[in-house]
Design an enzyme around this catalytic site. Structure first.
Site, short mmCIF file in Angstrom:
data_model
loop_
_atom_site.label_atom_id
_atom_site.label_comp_id
_atom_site.label_asym_id
_atom_site.label_seq_id
_atom_site.Cartn_x
_atom_site.Cartn_y
_atom_site.Cartn_z
N HIS A 25 0.86 -1.20 0.00
CA HIS A 25 0.00 0.00 0.00
C HIS A 25 0.88 1.23 0.00
O HIS A 25 1.29 1.72 1.05
CB HIS A 25 -0.92 -0.04 1.23
CG HIS A 25 -1.92 1.08 1.28
ND1 HIS A 25 -3.02 1.05 2.10
CD2 HIS A 25 -1.99 2.27 0.64
CE1 HIS A 25 -3.71 2.16 1.97
NE2 HIS A 25 -3.10 2.94 1.09
N HIS A 27 1.25 4.77 -2.55
CA HIS A 27 0.88 5.54 -3.76
C HIS A 27 2.14 6.20 -4.28
O HIS A 27 2.76 7.00 -3.55
CB HIS A 27 -0.15 6.62 -3.41
CG HIS A 27 -1.39 6.06 -2.78
ND1 HIS A 27 -2.54 5.83 -3.49
CD2 HIS A 27 -1.65 5.67 -1.50
CE1 HIS A 27 -3.46 5.33 -2.68
NE2 HIS A 27 -2.94 5.22 -1.46
N HIS A 205 -9.44 0.84 -1.23
CA HIS A 205 -9.42 1.52 0.06
C HIS A 205 -10.84 1.44 0.64
O HIS A 205 -11.81 1.74 -0.05
CB HIS A 205 -9.07 3.00 -0.10
CG HIS A 205 -7.63 3.28 -0.38
ND1 HIS A 205 -6.94 2.73 -1.41
CD2 HIS A 205 -6.75 4.10 0.27
CE1 HIS A 205 -5.69 3.18 -1.40
NE2 HIS A 205 -5.55 4.02 -0.39
N GLU A 208 -11.08 3.54 5.95
CA GLU A 208 -10.01 4.45 6.42
C GLU A 208 -10.70 5.50 7.28
O GLU A 208 -10.46 5.56 8.49
CB GLU A 208 -9.29 5.08 5.22
CG GLU A 208 -8.21 6.09 5.61
CD GLU A 208 -7.54 6.76 4.41
OE1 GLU A 208 -8.06 6.65 3.28
OE2 GLU A 208 -6.49 7.42 4.62
N ASP A 286 1.80 4.16 2.62
CA ASP A 286 0.74 4.99 2.01
C ASP A 286 1.32 6.14 1.18
O ASP A 286 1.40 6.02 -0.06
CB ASP A 286 -0.21 5.51 3.09
CG ASP A 286 -1.60 5.83 2.57
OD1 ASP A 286 -1.89 5.50 1.40
OD2 ASP A 286 -2.41 6.41 3.33
N ASP A 287 1.71 7.24 1.82
CA ASP A 287 2.25 8.41 1.11
C ASP A 287 3.45 8.93 1.91
O ASP A 287 3.38 9.97 2.56
CB ASP A 287 1.17 9.50 1.02
CG ASP A 287 -0.05 9.02 0.26
OD1 ASP A 287 0.03 8.91 -0.98
OD2 ASP A 287 -1.07 8.72 0.90
N1 ADE Z 1 -4.58 8.56 -2.14
C1 ADE Z 1 -3.36 8.71 -1.63
N2 ADE Z 1 -3.37 8.42 -0.33
C2 ADE Z 1 -4.64 8.07 -0.01
C3 ADE Z 1 -5.29 7.65 1.18
N3 ADE Z 1 -4.64 7.54 2.34
N4 ADE Z 1 -6.60 7.40 1.11
C4 ADE Z 1 -7.27 7.51 -0.02
N5 ADE Z 1 -6.71 7.89 -1.16
C5 ADE Z 1 -5.39 8.17 -1.16
ZN ZN Z 2 -3.73 4.75 0.34
#
Ligand code: ADE
Ligand code: ZN
Length: 346
Positions: A25, A27, A205, A208, A286-287
């Protein structure tokens, strides 16, 4: 399953860093570090809205998912050429390999970029070329999962899928990302059914910020094989039982949850409770350029806050390979490397 020796708390971070793992996971647009963002802006003759890297980093304070997505989207404006996508993805793969990620299943989207006038071909070709180079240069295996943006319509997701089809052989699966609440999985029932017919692996997703009902519909309507995040599942005992029974993995991202205020601090995170319930949980970043850490930071900070053990570290790493979409032979080879690491760690 091997027997795991206890490891002293002060040695645990070394083990967490060293242990082989898969990242499921992440992006790729969320790995774009401010330094590279400024460099790409310069290369493409674009102005940045912030005077320097430090000022940009200071802006990375979020109230919730949407406040993050607004900034994240602005960051993607510097991506203009195939080389930009290649450079961004190769930088991630180098970092991930240094964190002992053996295999990464990388999320990307094309709708953000086609919305900026780029073709999907530029995005996919650049990322794919980086995956090939990542294997050759850093020994890391990787594959690509195309995420539809759920704040857009299902018709637009169909267009996105159509544009990606000439690159079918470069893509592992499809996913669903972006603003969750108000955009339930069932909005994308038809396009996921089509992707499934085409042989794509399916993830989404769900849970969340959204309710457990979104996890149910991701499973029962979209028929996804893994749930991204899924932290809200613990509100629903019947859903926990379903996840455990069907061994549906959750790709949990603790630092993301902290920065987007899903949990107010890491000590409140429910990762430990997931493991106790028998859920196939994994740890992911994630990011990472926005949330203050790559996968090993996620492991180390979460373990420190929750007091998790070497046994749980092994379980999480094992889950990451088991939940990956690699074939049985590759899975067995990864698990053997994992076992060797734990057997030889002193
Ligand atoms: N796109 C990038 N990060 C995300 C996240 N945590 N939740 C949903 N979409 C995303
Ligand atoms: Zn994500």
């Amino acid at each position: 399953m091997i027997k795991i020796k206890p490891v002293a708390a002060e040695r645990l971070p070394d083990l967490l860093r060293l242990m082989p793992k898969a990242e499921l996971h992440m992006h790729i647009e969320g790995s774009l570090e401010p330094e590279l963002m400024f460099a790409l802006a310069q290369r493409n003759g674009l102005a940045m809205a912030y005077p320097d890297v430090a000022a940009l980093r200071r802006a990375y304070v979020f109230d919730d998912l949407q406040s993050f997505l607004d900034i994240y989207h602005k960051g993607t404006l510097v991506l203009r050429t195939e080389q930009d996508f290649y450079d961004m993805a190769l930088a991630y793969l180098e970092r991930a390999a240094a964190d002992h990620v053996l295999h990464a299943e990388i999320f990307f989207d094309t709708q953000t970029h086609t919305g900026h006038g780029l073709s999907a071909d530029v995005v996919i070709n650049g990322l794919h070329r980086a995956c090939v180079a990542g294997r050759a240069q850093f020994g890391i295996d990787s594959s690509l999962i195309l995420c539809f943006l759920r704040h857009l319509s299902e018709r637009e997701a169909f267009e996105c899928l159509e544009q990606a089809l000439p690159h079918r052989d470069k893509l592992l699966g499809v996913g669903l990302a972006s603003s969750e609440v108000g955009h339930p999985p069932e909005k994308f029932a038809q396009v996921f059914a089509r992707a499934r017919q085409l042989g794509f692996r399916l993830v989404a997703h769900a849970g969340e910020e959204g309710p457990p009902a979104y996890i149910w519909s991701a499973l029962d309507v979209l028929k996804v094989e893994r749930i991204d995040h899924g932290v809200q599942a613990l509100q629903d005992p019947a859903l926990i039982a379903r996840l455990v029974k069907d061994r549906i993995a959750l790709t949990v991202c603790p630092l993301s949850n902290l920065k987007l205020r899903v949990f107010q601090n890491l000590a409140e995170h429910n990762l430990g409770r997931m493991l106790e319930a028998g859920i196939v949980a994994t740890v992911n970043s994630d990011d990472p350029a926005y949330f203050g850490g790559y996968i090993n930071q996620n492991f180390c900070q979460t373990f420190a806050s929750l007091g998790l053990t070497a046994q749980q570290a092994y379980q999480l790493a094992r889950n990451s390979f088991e939940a990956s979409f690699v074939d049985a032979t590759a899975k067995a080879a990864y698990l053997e490397r994992l076992d060797t690491c734990f057997e030889t760690f002193v």
